[in-house]
Design a protein around this motif. Structure first.
Motif, PDB file in Angstrom:
ATOM      1  N   PHE A 183      35.974  36.053  37.789  1.00 17.73           N
ATOM      2  CA  PHE A 183      37.104  35.578  38.584  1.00 17.73           C
ATOM      3  C   PHE A 183      37.591  34.266  37.992  1.00 17.73           C
ATOM      4  CE2 PHE A 183      35.605  38.721  41.492  1.00 17.73           C
ATOM      5  CZ  PHE A 183      36.736  39.113  42.176  1.00 17.73           C
ATOM      6  N   GLY A 184      38.908  34.096  37.955  1.00 14.96           N
ATOM      7  CA  GLY A 184      39.504  32.887  37.405  1.00 14.96           C
ATOM      8  C   GLY A 184      39.826  33.009  35.927  1.00 14.96           C
ATOM      9  N   ARG A 185      39.081  33.837  35.216  1.00 18.65           N
ATOM     10  CA  ARG A 185      39.344  34.027  33.791  1.00 18.65           C
ATOM     11  C   ARG A 185      39.843  35.447  33.517  1.00 18.65           C
ATOM     12  NH1 ARG A 185      34.721  34.191  29.405  1.00 18.65           N
ATOM     13  NH2 ARG A 185      35.032  36.388  29.685  1.00 18.65           N
ATOM     14  N   ASP A 186      39.080  36.438  33.939  1.00 19.17           N
ATOM     15  CA  ASP A 186      39.436  37.836  33.689  1.00 19.17           C
ATOM     16  C   ASP A 186      40.084  38.496  34.903  1.00 19.17           C
ATOM     17  OD1 ASP A 186      38.091  37.745  31.118  1.00 19.17           O
ATOM     18  OD2 ASP A 186      36.221  37.851  32.255  1.00 19.17           O
ATOM     19  N   VAL A 187      39.819  37.955  36.074  1.00 16.40           N
ATOM     20  CA  VAL A 187      40.448  38.429  37.309  1.00 16.40           C
ATOM     21  C   VAL A 187      41.276  37.264  37.820  1.00 16.40           C
ATOM     22  CG1 VAL A 187      40.103  39.296  39.646  1.00 16.40           C
ATOM     23  CG2 VAL A 187      38.532  39.984  37.819  1.00 16.40           C
ATOM     24  N   ILE A 188      42.572  37.465  37.822  1.00 15.69           N
ATOM     25  CA  ILE A 188      43.478  36.377  38.216  1.00 15.69           C
ATOM     26  C   ILE A 188      44.194  36.747  39.506  1.00 15.69           C
ATOM     27  CG2 ILE A 188      43.793  35.494  35.877  1.00 15.69           C
ATOM     28  CD1 ILE A 188      46.387  37.099  35.715  1.00 15.69           C
ATOM     29  N   GLY A 233      47.753  38.924  45.305  1.00 13.38           N
ATOM     30  CA  GLY A 233      47.250  40.083  44.588  1.00 13.38           C
ATOM     31  C   GLY A 233      46.284  39.659  43.503  1.00 13.38           C
ATOM     32  N   TYR A 234      45.232  40.441  43.320  1.00 19.15           N
ATOM     33  CA  TYR A 234      44.251  40.183  42.268  1.00 19.15           C
ATOM     34  C   TYR A 234      44.462  41.197  41.151  1.00 19.15           C
ATOM     35  CZ  TYR A 234      42.072  37.084  45.582  1.00 19.15           C
ATOM     36  OH  TYR A 234      41.844  36.056  46.464  1.00 19.15           O
ATOM     37  N   ASP A 271      42.326  43.201  27.697  1.00 18.88           N
ATOM     38  CA  ASP A 271      43.004  43.214  26.398  1.00 18.88           C
ATOM     39  C   ASP A 271      44.112  44.257  26.341  1.00 18.88           C
ATOM     40  OD1 ASP A 271      41.367  41.185  25.503  1.00 18.88           O
ATOM     41  OD2 ASP A 271      39.970  42.551  24.499  1.00 18.88           O
ATOM     42  N   ALA A 272      43.922  45.384  27.007  1.00 19.07           N
ATOM     43  CA  ALA A 272      44.898  46.474  26.974  1.00 19.07           C
ATOM     44  C   ALA A 272      46.013  46.297  28.002  1.00 19.07           C
ATOM     45  CB  ALA A 272      44.202  47.813  27.190  1.00 19.07           C
ATOM     46  N   GLY A 273      45.938  45.249  28.826  1.00 20.49           N
ATOM     47  CA  GLY A 273      46.974  44.991  29.826  1.00 20.49           C
ATOM     48  C   GLY A 273      46.373  44.724  31.194  1.00 20.49           C
ATOM     49  N   GLU A 274      47.226  44.333  32.103  1.00 20.79           N
ATOM     50  CA  GLU A 274      46.798  44.037  33.466  1.00 20.79           C
ATOM     51  C   GLU A 274      46.620  45.315  34.267  1.00 20.79           C
ATOM     52  OE1 GLU A 274      48.637  39.746  34.792  1.00 20.79           O
ATOM     53  OE2 GLU A 274      49.544  41.541  35.600  1.00 20.79           O
ATOM     54  N   ILE A 275      45.655  45.263  35.181  1.00 18.54           N
ATOM     55  CA  ILE A 275      45.467  46.342  36.147  1.00 18.54           C
ATOM     56  C   ILE A 275      45.479  45.694  37.520  1.00 18.54           C
ATOM     57  CG2 ILE A 275      43.981  48.181  36.981  1.00 18.54           C
ATOM     58  CD1 ILE A 275      42.755  48.313  34.168  1.00 18.54           C
ATOM     59  N   GLY A 276      46.336  46.164  38.381  1.00 22.02           N
ATOM     60  CA  GLY A 276      46.438  45.606  39.727  1.00 22.02           C
ATOM     61  C   GLY A 276      47.827  45.851  40.268  1.00 22.02           C
ATOM     62  N   THR A 296      39.208  42.632  49.028  1.00 16.48           N
ATOM     63  CA  THR A 296      38.117  43.595  49.211  1.00 16.48           C
ATOM     64  C   THR A 296      38.164  44.672  48.143  1.00 16.48           C
ATOM     65  OG1 THR A 296      38.089  43.193  51.590  1.00 16.48           O
ATOM     66  CG2 THR A 296      37.077  45.250  50.818  1.00 16.48           C
ATOM     67  N   CYS A 297      39.335  45.203  47.864  1.00 20.00           N
ATOM     68  CA  CYS A 297      39.460  46.290  46.892  1.00 20.00           C
ATOM     69  C   CYS A 297      39.112  45.844  45.474  1.00 20.00           C
ATOM     70  CB  CYS A 297      40.854  46.910  46.946  1.00 20.00           C
ATOM     71  SG  CYS A 297      41.096  47.946  48.419  1.00 20.00           S
ATOM     72  N   ILE A 298      39.433  44.614  45.096  1.00 23.71           N
ATOM     73  CA  ILE A 298      39.085  44.177  43.737  1.00 23.71           C
ATOM     74  C   ILE A 298      37.570  44.154  43.584  1.00 23.71           C
ATOM     75  CG2 ILE A 298      39.141  41.669  44.199  1.00 23.71           C
ATOM     76  CD1 ILE A 298      40.227  43.395  40.944  1.00 23.71           C
ATOM     77  N   ARG A 299      36.845  43.758  44.630  1.00 25.52           N
ATOM     78  CA  ARG A 299      35.377  43.769  44.556  1.00 25.52           C
ATOM     79  C   ARG A 299      34.847  45.198  44.466  1.00 25.52           C
ATOM     80  NH1 ARG A 299      36.203  39.723  48.335  1.00 25.52           N
ATOM     81  NH2 ARG A 299      35.533  41.051  50.052  1.00 25.52           N
ATOM     82  N   LYS A 300      35.484  46.130  45.148  1.00 26.24           N
ATOM     83  CA  LYS A 300      35.054  47.535  45.073  1.00 26.24           C
ATOM     84  C   LYS A 300      35.325  48.108  43.685  1.00 26.24           C
ATOM     85  CE  LYS A 300      35.374  48.557  49.952  1.00 26.24           C
ATOM     86  NZ  LYS A 300      36.037  49.276  51.017  1.00 26.24           N
TER      87      LYS A 300
END
Length: 117
Positions: free
Chosen positions: A69-74, A92-93, A98-103, A108-112
């Motif tokens: 979190f903070g580096r790879d999860v923004i 939104g998280y 490297d291949a692009g953003e996912i979100g 809660t869902c980002i942790r899952k």
């Protein structure tokens, strides 16, 4: 190659478990796409590239590069809908791979999706 495949591969490289059931792996890949053909392609390509090993209904990542979190999860403020559950979000998280953003995902869902819950 389809960008969903590249993003799916990037996500599989970042799995945080020694092994996952095929069902749990597919659940995580649905953060990228719900298209069964694309998911199958991601899994096949991941095995070909040496990202995962598959045996029966178990997936074992060969590498472990955890998302932080903070580096790879923004997080970003705005008006979003969670990609996993559809809930309205003001924050939104996003997984920054490297291949692009996912979100976006809710808290809660980002942790899952990351396998932390």
């Amino acid at each position: 190659m389809d960008d969903r495949v590249e993003r799916g591969l990037a996500l599989l490289v970042r799995l945080e478990h020694e092994s996952l059931s095929l069902s749990d792996t597919i659940d995580r890949l649905e953060a990228v796409t719900t298209d069964p053909t694309a998911i199958r392609t991601i899994l096949d390509e991941a095995e070909t590239r040496g990202v995962i090993d598959r045996e029966d209904a178990t997936v074992r990542p060969r590498r472990h590069q955890y998302l932080r979190f903070g580096r790879d999860v923004i997080s970003k403020d705005g008006e979003f809908s969670c990609r996993r559950c559809g809930a309205s979000l003001s924050t939104g998280y996003f997984m920054d791979l490297d291949a692009g953003e996912i979100g976006p995902f809710g808290s809660t869902c980002i942790r899952k999706v990351l396998g932390r819950e």
